[in-house]
Write a protein that holds these residues in place. Sequence first.
Motif, PDB file in Angstrom:
ATOM      1  N   THR A 264      46.469  14.243  19.167  1.00 30.48           N
ATOM      2  CA  THR A 264      47.438  13.815  20.182  1.00 30.48           C
ATOM      3  C   THR A 264      48.331  14.992  20.543  1.00 30.48           C
ATOM      4  OG1 THR A 264      49.187  13.149  18.624  1.00 30.48           O
ATOM      5  CG2 THR A 264      47.473  11.510  19.149  1.00 30.48           C
ATOM      6  N   GLU A 265      48.926  14.923  21.725  1.00 32.80           N
ATOM      7  CA  GLU A 265      49.835  15.989  22.145  1.00 32.80           C
ATOM      8  C   GLU A 265      51.052  16.050  21.240  1.00 32.80           C
ATOM      9  OE1 GLU A 265      52.349  17.550  26.060  1.00 32.80           O
ATOM     10  OE2 GLU A 265      51.312  15.610  26.129  1.00 32.80           O
ATOM     11  N   SER A 266      51.554  14.897  20.813  1.00 28.92           N
ATOM     12  CA  SER A 266      52.753  14.904  19.966  1.00 28.92           C
ATOM     13  C   SER A 266      52.484  15.592  18.629  1.00 28.92           C
ATOM     14  CB  SER A 266      53.249  13.473  19.732  1.00 28.92           C
ATOM     15  OG  SER A 266      52.287  12.705  19.033  1.00 28.92           O
ATOM     16  N   GLN A 267      51.293  15.411  18.083  1.00 23.87           N
ATOM     17  CA  GLN A 267      50.938  16.106  16.846  1.00 23.87           C
ATOM     18  C   GLN A 267      50.911  17.613  17.054  1.00 23.87           C
ATOM     19  OE1 GLN A 267      47.172  14.271  15.974  1.00 23.87           O
ATOM     20  NE2 GLN A 267      48.066  12.679  14.667  1.00 23.87           N
ATOM     21  N   ALA A 268      50.347  18.062  18.171  1.00 21.75           N
ATOM     22  CA  ALA A 268      50.291  19.494  18.461  1.00 21.75           C
ATOM     23  C   ALA A 268      51.699  20.062  18.650  1.00 21.75           C
ATOM     24  CB  ALA A 268      49.439  19.740  19.701  1.00 21.75           C
ATOM     25  N   ARG A 269      52.554  19.316  19.345  1.00 21.16           N
ATOM     26  CA  ARG A 269      53.925  19.777  19.565  1.00 21.16           C
ATOM     27  C   ARG A 269      54.700  19.827  18.251  1.00 21.16           C
ATOM     28  NH1 ARG A 269      54.266  22.428  24.273  1.00 21.16           N
ATOM     29  NH2 ARG A 269      52.931  21.369  25.790  1.00 21.16           N
ATOM     30  N   ASP A 270      54.415  18.910  17.362  1.00 17.46           N
ATOM     31  CA  ASP A 270      55.069  18.925  16.044  1.00 17.46           C
ATOM     32  C   ASP A 270      54.703  20.202  15.286  1.00 17.46           C
ATOM     33  OD1 ASP A 270      56.318  16.513  16.462  1.00 17.46           O
ATOM     34  OD2 ASP A 270      54.851  15.332  15.323  1.00 17.46           O
ATOM     35  N   VAL A 271      53.441  20.635  15.396  1.00 16.93           N
ATOM     36  CA  VAL A 271      53.020  21.874  14.731  1.00 16.93           C
ATOM     37  C   VAL A 271      53.790  23.062  15.307  1.00 16.93           C
ATOM     38  CG1 VAL A 271      51.098  23.465  14.348  1.00 16.93           C
ATOM     39  CG2 VAL A 271      50.731  20.996  14.147  1.00 16.93           C
ATOM     40  N   LEU A 272      53.910  23.110  16.626  1.00 18.16           N
ATOM     41  CA  LEU A 272      54.655  24.207  17.253  1.00 18.16           C
ATOM     42  C   LEU A 272      56.101  24.221  16.773  1.00 18.16           C
ATOM     43  CD1 LEU A 272      54.984  26.514  19.260  1.00 18.16           C
ATOM     44  CD2 LEU A 272      55.327  24.802  21.064  1.00 18.16           C
ATOM     45  N   ARG A 273      56.735  23.050  16.726  1.00 22.36           N
ATOM     46  CA  ARG A 273      58.121  22.990  16.268  1.00 22.36           C
ATOM     47  C   ARG A 273      58.236  23.474  14.820  1.00 22.36           C
ATOM     48  NH1 ARG A 273      58.478  18.583  19.952  1.00 22.36           N
ATOM     49  NH2 ARG A 273      57.483  17.143  18.497  1.00 22.36           N
ATOM     50  N   GLU A 274      57.264  23.122  13.996  1.00 23.23           N
ATOM     51  CA  GLU A 274      57.300  23.554  12.600  1.00 23.23           C
ATOM     52  C   GLU A 274      57.137  25.071  12.486  1.00 23.23           C
ATOM     53  OE1 GLU A 274      55.095  22.753   8.278  1.00 23.23           O
ATOM     54  OE2 GLU A 274      54.365  21.750  10.094  1.00 23.23           O
ATOM     55  N   LEU A 324      48.698  26.367  25.629  1.00 25.29           N
ATOM     56  CA  LEU A 324      47.427  25.814  25.161  1.00 25.29           C
ATOM     57  C   LEU A 324      47.682  24.976  23.905  1.00 25.29           C
ATOM     58  CD1 LEU A 324      45.097  28.906  25.685  1.00 25.29           C
ATOM     59  CD2 LEU A 324      45.763  27.108  27.303  1.00 25.29           C
ATOM     60  N   ILE A 325      48.465  23.928  24.096  1.00 25.40           N
ATOM     61  CA  ILE A 325      48.965  23.098  23.004  1.00 25.40           C
ATOM     62  C   ILE A 325      48.822  21.646  23.412  1.00 25.40           C
ATOM     63  CG2 ILE A 325      51.016  22.505  21.633  1.00 25.40           C
ATOM     64  CD1 ILE A 325      51.964  25.457  22.362  1.00 25.40           C
ATOM     65  N   GLY A 326      48.007  20.891  22.663  1.00 26.65           N
ATOM     66  CA  GLY A 326      47.786  19.491  23.006  1.00 26.65           C
ATOM     67  C   GLY A 326      46.445  19.016  22.509  1.00 26.65           C
TER      68      GLY A 326
END
Length: 392
Positions: A264-274, A324-326
């Motif tokens: 999911t996009e939210s999972q990918a965004r969580d990785v970026l935030r981390e 390229l995140i999602g």
Amino acid sequence: MPANGHAHSVQQRLEAAHEPLQFAYWVPNVSGGLVVSSIEQRTDWSYDYNRELAVLAENNGFDYALTQVRYIASYGAAYQQESTAFSLALLLATQRLKVIAAVHPGLWQPGVLAKLIATADQLSGGRAAVNVVSGWFKDEFTKLGEPWLEHDERYRRAEEFIGYLREIWTGEHAEFSGDFYRLHDFDLKPKPVQTPGRPHPEIFQGGNSTAARAMAGRVSDWYFSNGKDFDGITEQVVDVAAEAALHRRTVKFGLNGFLIARDTESQARDVLREIVAKADREAVEGFGSAVTQAGRAAGDGKGMWQDSEFADLVQYNDGFRTGLIGTPEQIAERIVAYKARGVNLFLLGFLHYLEDVAHFGEKILPLVRELEADQAASGRLESELARHGVLS
């Protein structure tokens, strides 16, 4: 430029745009991974790991690998494998992968480098390439006892360096006379592998300033861009292509991007935030200080990393900015949208190289190819290239 010359240039750009997108990856030949963060990165700078990765990459749709150049510890990279030696080792470990060795004018005598790359090209059946880096890290030069030139002079030297390589790789009695380099009646044998459309190993070049863009238009085969959004890359493509057209040349364009694919996009965004939350602030700020100095040295204020924020600098060359995140579907759609702005190649970085490269080949690349086919069949590619000014 004569009208027929302009038409020829536009046709060449259109033909290049219709070719399938190509993909490269950053070779992790320096320690620390591709983000300056304490987040887990399953990667390794050893040769054994990189040999396995190179074979995996060429079997998962990657066309190129870019071996980084570092001479001293910086930006969290305590250990560095030399780029040309490492590139040759990867060439000999693979069958199809083209390997780009990053090199610094000022630290290489170009004739010696030309001989080395010609040998690597012969040994690999024509798969060697170079990325000519004008230099942004002052300490790499001064600590080796070499002079540090101002920004535009570094690009002037790099342009001569490329001209010298072209001449010695293709000339029978090579001659070159410049302010930095000279060559007299030199016949390099054996020459690199020469094939139709490839008279010598491909020459890549990066940079963001007006000097860098103009140089790329005059002498380089490929122009590498830092991570950019749609407007940012379109501006660079238009500028470089216009300069190239004046010289009846065509330049291809590579774009840096750090890829984070999740269900999911939210999972990918969580990785970026981390990644950003766990950034090594001291290392990132130190890098930012060094590159800001280099960027300010550009007379027009358009030097590399000049508008980068802290979060951008956590990744090599602003890779997060390309977006390229999602999900695989979102990433594939964005990649193909960049193609409509003149991008020919993506230079990708990952957190977990072996897993992420395999996932790219299995889940993302097939979607990219489907979208490319739809884009071409519908006629959207040419119309969008025209709309964005890439064919003007």
